[in-house]
Scaffold this motif. Sequence first.
Motif, PDB file in Angstrom:
ATOM      1  N   ARG A 187       0.818  -1.219   0.000  1.00 51.11           N
ATOM      2  CA  ARG A 187       0.000   0.000   0.000  1.00 51.11           C
ATOM      3  C   ARG A 187       0.850   1.266   0.000  1.00 51.11           C
ATOM      4  NH1 ARG A 187      -2.674  -3.550  -1.087  1.00 51.11           N
ATOM      5  NH2 ARG A 187      -4.698  -4.223  -0.235  1.00 51.11           N
TER       6      ARG A 187
ATOM      7  N   HIS B 243       4.170   3.881   4.795  1.00 50.65           N
ATOM      8  CA  HIS B 243       3.311   4.282   5.912  1.00 50.65           C
ATOM      9  C   HIS B 243       3.580   5.751   6.250  1.00 50.65           C
ATOM     10  CE1 HIS B 243       1.709   4.178  10.091  1.00 50.65           C
ATOM     11  NE2 HIS B 243       0.854   3.321   9.545  1.00 50.65           N
ATOM     12  N   SER B 244       2.693   6.335   7.065  1.00 52.38           N
ATOM     13  CA  SER B 244       2.899   7.730   7.458  1.00 52.38           C
ATOM     14  C   SER B 244       4.229   7.921   8.189  1.00 52.38           C
ATOM     15  CB  SER B 244       1.741   8.193   8.342  1.00 52.38           C
ATOM     16  OG  SER B 244       1.651   7.376   9.508  1.00 52.38           O
ATOM     17  N   SER B 245       4.738   6.888   8.808  1.00 53.86           N
ATOM     18  CA  SER B 245       6.031   6.973   9.483  1.00 53.86           C
ATOM     19  C   SER B 245       7.194   6.870   8.509  1.00 53.86           C
ATOM     20  CB  SER B 245       6.137   5.861  10.532  1.00 53.86           C
ATOM     21  OG  SER B 245       6.049   4.590   9.918  1.00 53.86           O
ATOM     22  N   GLY B 246       6.936   6.488   7.250  1.00 45.56           N
ATOM     23  CA  GLY B 246       7.994   6.316   6.275  1.00 45.56           C
ATOM     24  C   GLY B 246       8.405   4.859   6.088  1.00 45.56           C
ATOM     25  N   HIS B 247       8.008   3.969   7.009  1.00 49.44           N
ATOM     26  CA  HIS B 247       8.326   2.552   6.859  1.00 49.44           C
ATOM     27  C   HIS B 247       7.359   1.906   5.885  1.00 49.44           C
ATOM     28  CE1 HIS B 247      10.823   3.531  10.191  1.00 49.44           C
ATOM     29  NE2 HIS B 247       9.836   3.556  11.093  1.00 49.44           N
TER      30      HIS B 247
ATOM     31  N   LYS C 233      12.498   3.004   6.944  1.00 45.94           N
ATOM     32  CA  LYS C 233      12.475   4.230   6.155  1.00 45.94           C
ATOM     33  C   LYS C 233      13.842   4.548   5.561  1.00 45.94           C
ATOM     34  CE  LYS C 233      12.111   8.027   8.490  1.00 45.94           C
ATOM     35  NZ  LYS C 233      11.548   9.133   9.293  1.00 45.94           N
TER      36      LYS C 233
END
Length: 526
Positions: A62, A65-69, A87
């Motif tokens: 997808r 993620h918002s965290s970059g991972h 990330k």
Amino acid sequence: MAKRPTKPADEPASDDPPLPIGAPPQSNVPELSVSELANALKRTVEDRFGHVRVRGEITNYRGPHSSGHVYFSLKDQNARLDAVIWKTTFFRLRVKPQEGLEVVATGKITTFPGKSSYQIVIDTLEPAGAGALMALLDERRKRLAAEGLFDAERKRPLPFLPAVVGVVTSPTGAVIRDILHRLLDRFPRRVLVWPVRVQGESCAAEVTAAIEGFNALPPGGPIPRPDVLIVARGGGSLEDLWGFNEEIVVRAAAASAIPLVSAIGHETDTTLIDFVSDLRAPTPTGAAEKCVPVRAELIEQTAVLARRLSGAERRLLDAHRRHLVSLQRVLPAGPQLLMHPFQRSDRAGERLRAALRRALDARRLRLSHLTHVLARHSPQAELARASERLKGLHARLRQGLSARMALARREADGAQRRVDHAEQRLRSAYFRIIADRQARLDRLDQLRRMLGYESVLARGFALVRDEQGTVLRLARDVTPGMAMAIQFADSAVRARAEGDAPPEPPAPPRPKRGKDKTGGGQGTLF
């Protein structure tokens, strides 16, 4: 109830107390918490496997993620493995994960105690074979083509003779030597080399920075801005040339304001930068040939054109000379050509002199007429006439003023007479109105004296008031000892009431409610 089993005779006696009936047997296995067990499993898995290479198809991807991972899964026909890319690692990856792409992932197997699952922490990611790379390349090519980056309308022509040629390639390879040698043979030009790595993980970023850096050079600056760019690399496998298929390189080449020539690999090698560049060269040497012309050929072509130009000039002069000779045969001689213009000039001179004489005579006649008029209207004559007019106007003014003053005196006398007459009428009207008002006032005063209480007092009556000046009309309003003022016809005196209060007047008789003896509804008058 079941009986306890007896011990064998040869079993040694035990000091432990006997277990109660129905109790579970005791064990020497230590008790562990959930966290301790999860950490132990984590250490076991990591110590057992360490770094592994896993081949599988990417699923459930997808994006970051918002965290970059990045989190997704690798699967094959029978199993699925959770995967994570941190990330910092994701930014360094040469091949980014895509849904459905078959890849070979290298990383470390570990567990995630929060879900009681195991996963792979990926360090590197590469497509699984040339087939996967070709599928990825084809998908990226279609997507960029849909954006219009490969349209032919975006292609720009190369400059005929660039002053500066910018080259983006490795400074240590044979490519730069071939380009410099070919430029030197054809037409020596100034060359600026931006050294980059032409394969590996940092290849795409360095090539992109080089293209953008050349475009960022200001025209006329200390470092000359190239007129054309060459992005070159020697031949290699699909994996070696993959850096020139990256999207950032393609977009940088599309955004370049400087015409760009791509020369990646051999003639059979094709990368995405070839589709977006303004010109694709089969080899780096071919790119150098397309950027500059051959100097010897230009010199020879210039000499041929110079010879053709000089021959054309000679032929044109000869044609004009022959045409002039033919015109001389047809045209008459020079004096004959000038005869009629001379004659027209002489006639025009005669007409001009006659016109000048007529104009001069007209001007003289007008001047004499003006002189006569001026003599009649000299300043002394005009001044005398103005003085006479002024004297006449002065006499008329004095006569008018005298008549006006006499008229004003007559009007003032008539007005004074009218004012005197109006004053007499006003005085008579004033005295008449005063007499009428005085007679009316006398009549009202006589009526007042006739109707006022003073006439009643004069007939022997008196007016009684209390201390507040209220008129006392009835005897019951007077109380013993009450101070009063009695007004007579001539003056008033003060008095005080004495004796008892007067009796109340009798009440009027009430009519009887019974029937009268006459039997009628109306009483008798007697």
